[in-house]
Design an enzyme around this catalytic site. Structure first.
Site, short mmCIF file in Angstrom:
data_model
loop_
_atom_site.label_atom_id
_atom_site.label_comp_id
_atom_site.label_asym_id
_atom_site.label_seq_id
_atom_site.Cartn_x
_atom_site.Cartn_y
_atom_site.Cartn_z
N ASP A 27 29.15 45.66 38.03
CA ASP A 27 29.94 46.78 38.55
C ASP A 27 29.90 46.83 40.08
O ASP A 27 28.90 46.45 40.70
CB ASP A 27 29.40 48.10 37.96
CG ASP A 27 30.40 49.23 38.12
OD1 ASP A 27 31.59 48.96 38.37
OD2 ASP A 27 29.97 50.40 38.00
N HIS A 44 37.07 41.45 43.10
CA HIS A 44 36.99 40.77 41.80
C HIS A 44 36.81 39.26 41.99
O HIS A 44 36.09 38.62 41.22
CB HIS A 44 38.23 41.09 40.97
CG HIS A 44 38.34 42.55 40.61
ND1 HIS A 44 37.29 43.24 40.04
CD2 HIS A 44 39.34 43.45 40.78
CE1 HIS A 44 37.65 44.51 39.87
NE2 HIS A 44 38.89 44.66 40.31
N LEU A 138 21.51 27.88 27.03
CA LEU A 138 21.92 29.28 27.22
C LEU A 138 23.15 29.60 26.38
O LEU A 138 24.11 28.82 26.34
CB LEU A 138 22.26 29.51 28.70
CG LEU A 138 22.91 30.86 29.04
CD1 LEU A 138 21.91 32.00 28.89
CD2 LEU A 138 23.48 30.85 30.46
C1 IPE Z 1 32.08 48.89 33.26
O1 IPE Z 1 32.44 49.20 34.57
C2 IPE Z 1 32.93 47.76 32.75
C3 IPE Z 1 32.70 46.45 33.37
C4 IPE Z 1 31.80 46.18 34.26
C5 IPE Z 1 33.57 45.41 32.91
P1 IPE Z 1 33.48 50.35 34.90
O2 IPE Z 1 33.63 50.39 36.37
O3 IPE Z 1 34.71 50.17 34.09
O4 IPE Z 1 32.72 51.65 34.35
P2 IPE Z 1 32.87 53.19 34.77
O5 IPE Z 1 34.33 53.53 34.68
O6 IPE Z 1 32.37 53.32 36.15
O7 IPE Z 1 32.01 53.93 33.79
C1 IPE Z 2 33.51 45.87 38.04
O1 IPE Z 2 33.84 46.34 39.30
C2 IPE Z 2 34.56 44.94 37.49
C3 IPE Z 2 35.30 45.49 36.34
C4 IPE Z 2 35.17 46.68 35.82
C5 IPE Z 2 36.27 44.60 35.73
P1 IPE Z 2 34.80 47.60 39.47
O2 IPE Z 2 36.20 47.13 39.54
O3 IPE Z 2 34.53 48.61 38.42
O4 IPE Z 2 34.35 48.13 40.88
P2 IPE Z 2 34.12 49.65 41.30
O5 IPE Z 2 33.18 50.23 40.32
O6 IPE Z 2 35.47 50.31 41.25
O7 IPE Z 2 33.56 49.57 42.67
MG MG Z 3 33.26 50.19 38.28
#
Ligand code: IPE
Ligand code: IPE
Ligand code: MG
Length: 249
Positions: A27, A44, A138
């Site tokens: 995240d 990303h 793995l």
């Molecule tokens: C969780 O992250 C999903 C992934 C890392 C793929 P999100 O960014 O979607 O989660 P929330 O919305 O902060 O809970």
């Molecule tokens: C995690 O990073 C990747 C996915 C959920 C696919 P985010 O895109 O949620 O990044 P933040 O949380 O908005 O910073």
């Molecule tokens: Mg996120």
């Protein structure tokens, strides 16, 4: 006289207790990019590089199972251009790294609902799974279009279908029967779940399987992930006292 031990502890001895299965909620890609005045999709892209570093660490430390959360069932609520960017990156990551996975004996499995995914993505999934099916090192589980509640719902549906077909009765439904219908059937539960970016929540990841997982939350955004963070996480895990409801040693 020095109090130093005759032989300094090595990394290996420090990690006498290595997790067999690590789950990672990657995240903070968006916030990492925004903090640098870049578009979220740059985050990303950098996140995929961090993911490559994670897989390399898991191979180096001979972890048995690594489950990464790459796209949740709730992430479809994001703007279309971001969804397309994430899906494209994941597709390219799996497709372009597949030879590297084979070379490192990494078996790839994709966990999540298949319905509604495009032909190109389904093809990528099939190829990655079949080309690495023989690998015994793995196991890399990519949770993609994954939601823990959906997974449990699908399992309940499958059990009800078995019951309706007369294959099982209500008395046959126990924890093992449910676990067998999950995407992770046959795999050990995660021992350690790590989340980056300072958020301390599970966001629908491995709900059933996380019953006794140890959680580690760090403030670094996902694109900042590196080997030093991995080692720190293993150290923290090794120091935890797991009791599983008992009184401990
Ligand atoms: C969780 O992250 C999903 C992934 C890392 C793929 P999100 O960014 O979607 O989660 P929330 O919305 O902060 O809970
Ligand atoms: C995690 O990073 C990747 C996915 C959920 C696919 P985010 O895109 O949620 O990044 P933040 O949380 O908005 O910073
Ligand atoms: Mg996120």
């Amino acid at each position: 006289m020095s109090n130093e031990p005759a032989i300094a502890p090595t990394i290996e001895s420090e990690f006498a207790v290595l997790p067999q299965h690590i789950g990672v909620i990657m995240d903070g890609n968006g916030r990492w990019a925004t903090a640098q005045g870049k578009p979220r999709n740059d985050g990303h892209r950098a996140g995929v590089e961090a993911l490559r570093r994670l897989v390399a660490c898991a191979v180096e430390f001979e972890i048995d199972y690594l489950t990464i959360f790459s796209f949740s069932s709730e992430n479809w609520t994001r703007p279309a251009d971001e969804i397309n960017a994430i899906l494209g990156l994941m597709k390219r990551f799996v497709a372009s790294d597949v030879s590297k996975f084979v070379a490192h004996n990494v078996r790839v499995r994709i966990l999540g609902r298949r319905e509604g995914l495009s032909k190109a993505i389904l093809q990528m999934i099939d190829q990655a799974e079949s080309r690495t099916a023989h690998c015994t090192g793995l196991q890399l589980n990519v949770a993609f279009n994954y939601g823990g509640r959906q997974e449990i719902t699908d399992a309940v549906r499958a059990l009800v279908q078995d019951a309706a077909a007369g294959k099982i009765s209500a008395a046959d439904i126990d924890e093992a029967a449910i676990a067998e219908k999950l995407y992770t059937a046959g795999m050990p539960d995660p021992d350690l779940i790590f989340r980056s970016s300072g958020e301390e929540r599970i966001s629908n990841f491995l709900l059933w399987q996380a019953a006794y997982a140890e959680f580690v939350f760090y403030d670094e955004f996902w694109p900042e992930f590196d080997r030093e963070i991995f080692v720190r996480m293993l150290e923290e895990f090794a120091g935890r006292k797991r009791r599983f409801g008992g009184v401990g040693a």
